[in-house]
Design a protein around this motif. Structure first.
Motif, PDB file in Angstrom:
ATOM      1  N   ALA A 116       0.905  -1.189   0.024  1.00  0.00           N
ATOM      2  CA  ALA A 116       0.012  -0.104  -0.093  1.00  0.00           C
ATOM      3  C   ALA A 116       0.730   1.211   0.035  1.00  0.00           C
ATOM      4  N   GLY A 117       2.127   1.098   0.334  1.00  0.00           N
ATOM      5  CA  GLY A 117       3.002   2.422   0.338  1.00  0.00           C
ATOM      6  C   GLY A 117       2.880   3.279   1.405  1.00  0.00           C
ATOM      7  N   GLN A 118       2.292   2.796   2.495  1.00  0.00           N
ATOM      8  CA  GLN A 118       2.000   3.793   3.785  1.00  0.00           C
ATOM      9  C   GLN A 118       3.201   4.073   4.616  1.00  0.00           C
ATOM     10  N   PRO A 119       3.816   5.321   4.579  1.00  0.00           N
ATOM     11  CA  PRO A 119       4.957   5.325   5.395  1.00  0.00           C
ATOM     12  C   PRO A 119       4.495   5.193   7.165  1.00  0.00           C
ATOM     13  N   SER A 120       5.769   4.743   7.800  1.00  0.00           N
ATOM     14  CA  SER A 120       5.626   4.786   9.172  1.00  0.00           C
ATOM     15  C   SER A 120       6.688   5.257   9.762  1.00  0.00           C
ATOM     16  N   CYS A 121       6.520   5.613  11.113  1.00  0.00           N
ATOM     17  CA  CYS A 121       7.843   5.976  12.018  1.00  0.00           C
ATOM     18  C   CYS A 121       7.984   4.905  13.105  1.00  0.00           C
ATOM     19  N   VAL A 122       9.291   4.280  13.186  1.00  0.00           N
ATOM     20  CA  VAL A 122       9.511   3.530  14.302  1.00  0.00           C
ATOM     21  C   VAL A 122      10.803   3.667  15.226  1.00  0.00           C
ATOM     22  N   ILE A 123      10.287   3.503  16.485  1.00  0.00           N
ATOM     23  CA  ILE A 123      11.462   3.727  17.579  1.00  0.00           C
ATOM     24  C   ILE A 123      11.479   2.426  18.294  1.00  0.00           C
ATOM     25  N   VAL A 124      12.836   1.984  18.928  1.00  0.00           N
ATOM     26  CA  VAL A 124      12.892   1.325  19.945  1.00  0.00           C
ATOM     27  C   VAL A 124      13.920   1.730  20.684  1.00  0.00           C
ATOM     28  N   GLY A 125      13.611   1.680  22.120  1.00  0.00           N
ATOM     29  CA  GLY A 125      14.371   1.990  23.383  1.00  0.00           C
ATOM     30  C   GLY A 125      15.556   0.953  23.516  1.00  0.00           C
ATOM     31  N   THR A 126      16.648   1.527  24.575  1.00  0.00           N
ATOM     32  CA  THR A 126      17.780   0.717  24.737  1.00  0.00           C
ATOM     33  C   THR A 126      17.565  -0.488  25.654  1.00  0.00           C
ATOM     34  N   SER A 127      16.414  -0.264  26.318  1.00  0.00           N
ATOM     35  CA  SER A 127      16.209  -1.148  27.585  1.00  0.00           C
ATOM     36  C   SER A 127      15.181  -2.268  27.383  1.00  0.00           C
ATOM     37  N   SER A 128      14.617  -2.213  26.036  1.00  0.00           N
ATOM     38  CA  SER A 128      13.667  -3.164  25.546  1.00  0.00           C
ATOM     39  C   SER A 128      13.756  -3.407  24.089  1.00  0.00           C
ATOM     40  N   ASP A 129      13.168  -4.474  23.737  1.00  0.00           N
ATOM     41  CA  ASP A 129      13.010  -4.831  22.256  1.00  0.00           C
ATOM     42  C   ASP A 129      11.621  -4.450  21.570  1.00  0.00           C
ATOM     43  N   THR A 130      10.814  -3.899  22.488  1.00  0.00           N
ATOM     44  CA  THR A 130       9.597  -3.545  22.088  1.00  0.00           C
ATOM     45  C   THR A 130       9.803  -2.303  20.799  1.00  0.00           C
ATOM     46  N   ILE A 131       8.808  -2.714  19.539  1.00  0.00           N
ATOM     47  CA  ILE A 131       9.092  -1.927  18.548  1.00  0.00           C
ATOM     48  C   ILE A 131       7.791  -1.150  18.477  1.00  0.00           C
ATOM     49  N   TYR A 132       7.921   0.213  18.639  1.00  0.00           N
ATOM     50  CA  TYR A 132       6.650   0.982  18.606  1.00  0.00           C
ATOM     51  C   TYR A 132       6.548   1.891  17.278  1.00  0.00           C
ATOM     52  N   ARG A 138      -2.372   7.087   5.117  1.00  0.00           N
ATOM     53  CA  ARG A 138      -2.462   7.478   3.500  1.00  0.00           C
ATOM     54  C   ARG A 138      -1.152   6.717   2.915  1.00  0.00           C
ATOM     55  N   SER A 139      -1.330   6.480   1.932  1.00  0.00           N
ATOM     56  CA  SER A 139      -0.082   6.099   0.976  1.00  0.00           C
ATOM     57  C   SER A 139       0.667   7.296   0.521  1.00  0.00           C
ATOM     58  N   VAL A 140       1.913   6.954   0.062  1.00  0.00           N
ATOM     59  CA  VAL A 140       2.681   8.020  -0.621  1.00  0.00           C
ATOM     60  C   VAL A 140       3.052   7.471  -1.977  1.00  0.00           C
ATOM     61  N   ALA A 141       2.636   6.141  -2.219  1.00  0.00           N
ATOM     62  CA  ALA A 141       3.167   5.695  -3.717  1.00  0.00           C
ATOM     63  C   ALA A 141       2.291   6.078  -4.743  1.00  0.00           C
ATOM     64  N   ASP A 142       2.254   7.212  -5.294  1.00  0.00           N
ATOM     65  CA  ASP A 142       1.309   7.839  -6.099  1.00  0.00           C
ATOM     66  C   ASP A 142       1.975   8.639  -7.296  1.00  0.00           C
ATOM     67  N   GLY A 143       3.505   8.548  -7.356  1.00  0.00           N
ATOM     68  CA  GLY A 143       4.373   9.197  -8.123  1.00  0.00           C
ATOM     69  C   GLY A 143       4.453  10.583  -8.099  1.00  0.00           C
ATOM     70  N   ARG A 144       4.265  11.161  -6.966  1.00  0.00           N
ATOM     71  CA  ARG A 144       4.401  12.657  -6.455  1.00  0.00           C
ATOM     72  C   ARG A 144       5.283  12.555  -5.356  1.00  0.00           C
ATOM     73  N   TRP A 145       5.927  13.857  -5.147  1.00  0.00           N
ATOM     74  CA  TRP A 145       6.810  14.058  -4.102  1.00  0.00           C
ATOM     75  C   TRP A 145       6.024  14.466  -2.763  1.00  0.00           C
ATOM     76  N   HIS A 146       6.455  13.917  -1.605  1.00  0.00           N
ATOM     77  CA  HIS A 146       5.675  13.915  -0.300  1.00  0.00           C
ATOM     78  C   HIS A 146       6.865  14.213   0.972  1.00  0.00           C
ATOM     79  N   ARG A 147       6.587  15.006   1.664  1.00  0.00           N
ATOM     80  CA  ARG A 147       7.204  15.399   2.742  1.00  0.00           C
ATOM     81  C   ARG A 147       6.855  14.616   3.944  1.00  0.00           C
ATOM     82  N   VAL A 148       7.405  13.517   4.508  1.00  0.00           N
ATOM     83  CA  VAL A 148       7.260  12.839   5.664  1.00  0.00           C
ATOM     84  C   VAL A 148       8.115  13.058   6.946  1.00  0.00           C
TER      85      VAL A 148
END
Length: 210
Positions: A116-132, A138-148
């Motif tokens: 689907a081409g949906q952007p996502s932000c990921v962070i993981v802390g030093t004391s845990s392997d939990t992925i947030y 919305r998708s950004v895969a439409d052939g246009r420039w997008h600021r994320v």
């Protein structure tokens, strides 16, 4: 720290402050190229591979040396890029910008994963392997420039697309990100499963606010 790529791909590619340089890393014939964008230049990465994760897939990324000064620790920070992705350029995994890893480390990452081409932000802390993960609605895969843009502030991680918030996730306010890993653009490395980004990237930035 900001990379505009307007000076081209002569190595090392420097950021606006002169504090960090990027060098290309390539495998299986992968190449980087310059493309015009907004009166300057952006970087185009290798095309989509038919067999995702295969050793024969072309790979190419930009990577710095160790970049401890970019570690946000527990502070507020933002990071992101401007992207151009065609509808046929999505894949299972596509890393835009990344520092650190999700297992036995800590990490912040912007990705455009899934068909689907949906952007996502990921962070993981030093004391845990939990992925947030904060996934844009919305998708950004439409052939246009997008600021994320990804933003971490206290207990909130948000993703905005073209200035509008499109997703959020709750995180521990005590979460700390600190590692001695490099900054990578376009993939996490050059191994077969490097989550190669397909498309073009410009204006990559990381800003520590507090």
């Amino acid at each position: 720290m900001r990379f505009t790529f307007d000076g081209g791909l002569g190595e090392p590619v420097g950021d606006a402050s002169g504090r960090l340089g990027l060098r290309s890393r390539k495998a299986a014939g992968g190449q980087l190229s310059e493309v015009p964008h907004d009166g300057g230049l952006a970087v185009r990465f290798p095309g989509r591979c038919e067999h995702y994760g295969a050793e024969s897939c072309e790979r190419a990324i930009l990577q710095s040396g160790p970049a401890e000064f970019l570690n946000p620790h527990r502070g507020t920070f933002t990071y992101g890029a401007t992207l151009l992705v065609q509808p046929n350029e999505t894949s299972k995994g596509a890393n835009v910008v990344q520092k650190g890893f999700s297992v036995g480390d800590s990490q912040f990452k912007l990705q455009v994963d899934g068909d689907a081409g949906q952007p996502s932000c990921v962070i993981v802390g030093t004391s845990s392997d939990t992925i947030y993960v904060a996934v844009a609605s919305r998708s950004v895969a439409d052939g246009r420039w997008h600021r994320v843009v990804c933003s971490r502030s206290n207990s909130l991680l948000t993703v905005t697309v073209d200035g509008t918030e499109r997703g959020r996730a709750t995180i521990p306010s005590s979460l700390s990100i600190a590692n001695d890993d490099p900054l990578c653009i376009g993939g996490k490395g050059t191994s077969a499963n490097n989550d190669q980004f397909v498309g073009a990237i410009d204006d990559v930035f990381v800003t520590r606010i507090a």
